[in-house]
Design an enzyme around this catalytic site. Structure first.
Site, PDB file in Angstrom:
ATOM      1  CG  HIS A   1      -2.253  -0.641   0.953  1.00 45.29           C
ATOM      2  ND1 HIS A   1      -3.336   0.053   0.479  1.00 45.29           N
ATOM      3  CD2 HIS A   1      -2.662  -1.919   1.085  1.00 45.29           C
ATOM      4  CE1 HIS A   1      -4.366  -0.773   0.335  1.00 45.29           C
ATOM      5  NE2 HIS A   1      -3.976  -1.982   0.687  1.00 45.29           N
TER       6      HIS A   1
ATOM      7  CD  GLU B   1      -6.420  -1.425   7.865  1.00 44.23           C
ATOM      8  OE1 GLU B   1      -7.217  -0.749   7.197  1.00 44.23           O
ATOM      9  OE2 GLU B   1      -5.188  -1.435   7.642  1.00 44.23           O
ATOM     10  CG  HIS B   2      -6.436  -5.760   6.745  1.00 49.94           C
ATOM     11  ND1 HIS B   2      -7.670  -5.795   6.111  1.00 49.94           N
ATOM     12  CD2 HIS B   2      -5.905  -4.547   6.440  1.00 49.94           C
ATOM     13  CE1 HIS B   2      -7.871  -4.665   5.463  1.00 49.94           C
ATOM     14  NE2 HIS B   2      -6.809  -3.887   5.649  1.00 49.94           N
TER      15      HIS B   2
END
Length: 443
Positions: free
Chosen positions: A266, A334-335
């Site tokens: 990302h 988050e994940h």
């Protein structure tokens, strides 16, 4: 190239070194807060003129005060430009996200008899307005538009608008505009970063003031949300991407490494770890990653290398499953993706994660696009306290109560005792014999 990937043994780390693994980019926003404050002040004072200036300075976007709002012609041009395969994918994802969030919707009103003659409940109504922030600095993200806007529409928010930076040509990404149309959002404004947050917090000549802003963004966006939290609801904390891939000794290390790449690409400010209790799994992952990097484009390869060889990524070997779980819960990613022959065996032990994806057929990629649950998730450890974005972020609840005459006497007795103890004379008077007398006179 294998040496570039950071490899850590958890039990050999000092307490301070282990604590440093939990830090993210926005753990220290000092620099960003100072810059964001200057931007916010300029937008508050100058309105559209500041948005144009910052759009040119930060996004290299050719926009003018009269072109900040996307026109019908731009929507039509975007729709014509999106390839058929992408149209199909956007429609598929929109449907999945809509179905999930429709199932998430509570009853608009519910009341239950708590005690004989005592009825309590709640009614839900949408918030008045919301802005969905769709970043663009490191790519174009129609998926973020779908994740933020679909639940808003499902919840029935009367005014939903989208904020997203324009490109150097002054245009919004075509797929993002098409996705907005599919979702049912017609207001899109060309602004990003801290200036976009300020624009909807205060309103400008073109951009409306709204009640809430949702969506992930850069540290400047996170900083602006913090600074303006008393002016606009900043929504779920959502900063740069982060993930943990947990692989037990039954996992395929090469496959786990493939999923480690996902969030690491990302941006250089992302965080991504693979944690395992198996030296064999760790070594297989180490061997596989360089080959995966070779299959990425130059930009994404650079981002992934920066993350996995830097201070916010890599491979961690823990002595046992319990140590892996403890680290995951401390990190609150988050994940979280679980690689195991029996992924559900670990599910009950995980208490802190934005999302948990189970098994080798459920990569984070599916969750980010088409699975259905929302992919706008709390970051920087906020998963310890916050939930994924969902319809509840666009609803407000109102408590409801109703007491029959027969039930009133018992409730009044206990209320009177508590009110007297706390020194609230008016409270006590309202449930005293005076009320009975007034009601009898009325009858």
């Amino acid at each position: 190239m294998v040496e570039e990937i950071r490899l850590l043994t958890l039990q050999n780390l000092s307490a301070d070194a282990r604590q440093k693994l939990l830090l993210r980019t926005e753990s220290d926003l000092g620099h960003y807060l100072n810059t964001a404050q200057t931007i916010i002040k300029a937008v508050q004072e100058e309105g559209d003129a500041a948005l144009v200036r910052f759009g040119r300075d930060f996004d290299k976007a050719a926009i003018e005060p009269g072109t900040i709002k996307v026109t019908e012609e731009e929507f039509a041009r975007a729709e014509a430009a999106v390839p058929a395969e992408l149209v199909e994918a956007i429609r598929f994802a929109t449907e999945s996200i809509r179905i999930f969030h429709q199932q998430q919707m509570p009853e608009r009103m519910r009341m239950e008899e708590m005690r004989p003659g005592v009825f309590c409940g709640e009614k839900y109504a949408p918030i008045p307005s919301v802005a969905c922030y769709v970043p663009r600095g490191k790519g174009s993200f129609p998926s973020v538009l779908m994740m933020t806007a679909v639940p808003a529409v499902v919840a029935g928010v009367p005014k939903v608008c989208v904020l997203t930076p324009a490109g150097p040509d002054g245009r919004v990404d075509d797929a993002t505009l098409f996705a907005a149309q599919e979702v049912g959002v017609s207001e899109v404004y060309k602004c990003g970063g801290a200036q976009a947050v300020a624009a909807v917090a205060y309103g400008t000549e073109t951009v409306p003031k709204v009640d809430k802003i949702v969506g992930p963004g850069s540290p400047w966006v996170v900083a602006a949300k913090q600074l303006l939290a008393d002016v606009i609801d900043p929504g779920t904390p959502a900063g740069p991407s982060e993930s943990i891939v947990f692989a037990d000794s039954s996992a395929d290390g090469a496959l786990a490494a493939l999923d480690l790449i996902i969030e690491s690409e990302h941006g250089p400010d992302s965080s991504a770890y693979l944690i395992t209790n198996s030296e064999q799994v760790a070594q297989a992952a180490l061997q596989a990653i360089p080959g995966y990097w070779e299959q990425l484009g130059e930009t994404r390869r650079s981002f992934s290398k920066t993350v996995l060889s830097g201070e916010r990524g890599g491979i961690i070997i823990a002595e046992d499953i319990r140590s892996c779980i403890d680290f995951i819960n401390d990190y609150a990613p988050e994940h979280l993706m679980i690689h195991s022959r029996e992924p559900f065996a670990h599910l009950g032990s995980i208490t802190n994660a934005g999302e948990i994806l189970l098994g080798e057929h459920t990569p984070i990629s599916l969750g980010n696009y088409v699975l259905g649950p929302n992919a706008v998730l709390p970051t920087s450890g906020a998963a310890k306290l916050h939930s994924p974005l969902g319809v509840y972020d666009y609803l407000k609840a109102t408590g409801i109560g109703y007491v029959t005459s027969n039930a009133y006497t018992t409730l009044a007795k206990h209320t009177h005792a508590l009110a007297v103890y706390e020194g609230f004379d008016g409270h006590a008077l309202a449930v005293s014999e005076l009320r009975d007398t007034l009601q009898q006179q009325k009858g």
